[in-house]
Design an enzyme around this catalytic site. Sequence first.
Site, mmCIF file in Angstrom:
data_model
loop_
_atom_site.group_PDB
_atom_site.id
_atom_site.type_symbol
_atom_site.label_atom_id
_atom_site.label_comp_id
_atom_site.label_asym_id
_atom_site.label_seq_id
_atom_site.Cartn_x
_atom_site.Cartn_y
_atom_site.Cartn_z
ATOM 1 C CG ASP A 30 46.230 55.506 -56.489
ATOM 2 O OD1 ASP A 30 45.018 55.776 -56.534
ATOM 3 O OD2 ASP A 30 46.804 54.781 -57.338
ATOM 4 C CG PHE A 147 24.816 58.266 -52.524
ATOM 5 C CD1 PHE A 147 24.288 57.091 -53.040
ATOM 6 C CD2 PHE A 147 24.970 58.376 -51.148
ATOM 7 C CE1 PHE A 147 23.912 56.048 -52.193
ATOM 8 C CE2 PHE A 147 24.597 57.347 -50.294
ATOM 9 C CZ PHE A 147 24.064 56.184 -50.818
ATOM 10 C CG LEU A 148 31.394 61.370 -55.470
ATOM 11 C CD1 LEU A 148 31.899 61.603 -56.882
ATOM 12 C CD2 LEU A 148 32.497 61.676 -54.474
ATOM 13 C CE LYS A 204 26.865 54.595 -56.128
ATOM 14 N NZ LYS A 204 28.272 54.886 -56.083
ATOM 15 C CG ASN A 208 24.446 54.606 -59.257
ATOM 16 O OD1 ASN A 208 24.048 55.730 -58.971
ATOM 17 N ND2 ASN A 208 25.724 54.277 -59.222
ATOM 18 C CG PHE A 249 18.515 61.734 -63.288
ATOM 19 C CD1 PHE A 249 19.089 62.795 -62.622
ATOM 20 C CD2 PHE A 249 19.334 60.705 -63.715
ATOM 21 C CE1 PHE A 249 20.461 62.832 -62.384
ATOM 22 C CE2 PHE A 249 20.701 60.723 -63.480
ATOM 23 C CZ PHE A 249 21.273 61.791 -62.806
ATOM 24 C CB CYS A 260 28.711 55.405 -61.713
ATOM 25 S SG CYS A 260 30.118 55.955 -60.742
#
Length: 433
Positions: A30, A147-148, A204, A208, A249, A260
């Site tokens: 990083d 997908f965490l 992805k 979402n 959900f 996200c």
Amino acid sequence: MRISVTGCGYLGAVHAAAMAQLGHDVIGIDVDVHKIDRLAAGEPPFFEPGLPELLTESIASGRLRFTTDPAAAAAATAHFIAVGTPQASDGNAADLRYVDAAVDALLPAIGPGHVVVGKSTVPVGTAARLAERIQSTGARLVWNPEFLREGYAVRDTVEPDRLVYGMEAADEASVAVLDEVYAHAIGLGTPRMITDFATAELVKVAANAFLATKISFINAMAEIAEVVGADVTQLADAIGHDPRIGRRFLNAGVGFGGGCLPKDIRAFTARAEELGRGEAVAFLKEVDNINLRRRRRVVDLAMAELGGSAVGRKVAVLGVTFKPHSDDVRDSPALDVAVALKGLGAEVVATDPKGIANARARHPQLEYAEAVEEALRGADLVILVTEWPEYTAIDPVAARGLVAGATIIDGRNALDRDDWVAAGWRYRGMGRS
Ligand code: UDX
């Protein structure tokens, strides 16, 4: 497998530590010296359940190291890119500068036999563009979305629901590298799909977008329920029994936030517009609007309960993070509500088990209390905006003894309404009479 992970934030740090624990030899990279120093000392720079233990064990095993030197990636074969793709400051599109910088930094360290593995959430078309830049090194690119969920990131990394490998062309060598990386998950029977780049990128954002739509759907029902006196939690339970719909959900409340869902649906809309297909996902703008209206609804409810003026009134805000089990305050509905009420003249005292430091850094104008009792003491109004177990377990009888005005707004429909009413509270839920 020797692995490098570029980007050691919520995604990369967990990925690096989890891969090391699974037996791989991992170097985390990083540009942020402070972050790297803390990680190397076994201290996560953010809160994620299970991560401190994972870091300590992996570092002690000698399989996990951290550095700011991108050249250290040269010893690895699989190079994960896990940097952020935040919303651009001048619009809805994703800001790809960190992805581009990560790839640039990797170029001198990669060569034939190496696999660059993109995990960051990117607009469709990015992988194809990056593959061209990597091509001259002889390394291959695979797009492997994650997908965490924050709060469950360790489990989601070690035991993912599915694995997606997006590739430009059939490439058995790259598949073999990734299969070795994910041998544990594959051994558990995790579904693994091989797709092209565009499909992997879309998987992805589609996931979402679907989740955000599901939440906004139930919040739209809450808006209607509020007008006709219906109960959206019962409605969600009833439609959720239909296995085609499912109950998960479908919790109405103050809406979704975090690093996200909000930025991903905006970036998807922006990308679809660039592709000339804006109308295909135009509904996502409404998903966003419904979501943001929920924050205003909590503020409006608060103002009504305060009799139209918040000036000088003490409001206890329970929660500042975008969801429990995280210290993340990015696009947090809870914090938006606190800031709005402060702006309207309320004396806001916010509390949170893990998020105060991050909230204070962004909004030093708010008052923060470490202890929930301190926030409640003398409050004219209490608002629960993040459903931490600490808050759903509050004893309404004891809490009543602390406050000046026994009114609670349950911004997450997470409390037992009957218990609170029986303890003498005026209870206001979201989409509930
Ligand atoms: C999300 C996706 O779930 C994950 O797969 C992806 O990789 C990253 O984005 P995360 O942002 O960690 O993960 O949180 P998530 O658990 O999905 O919750 C998002 C927001 O939706 C939170 O603010 C949460 O409070 C809210 N939410 C969730 C609701 O308002 N109602 C619900 O029923 C569920």
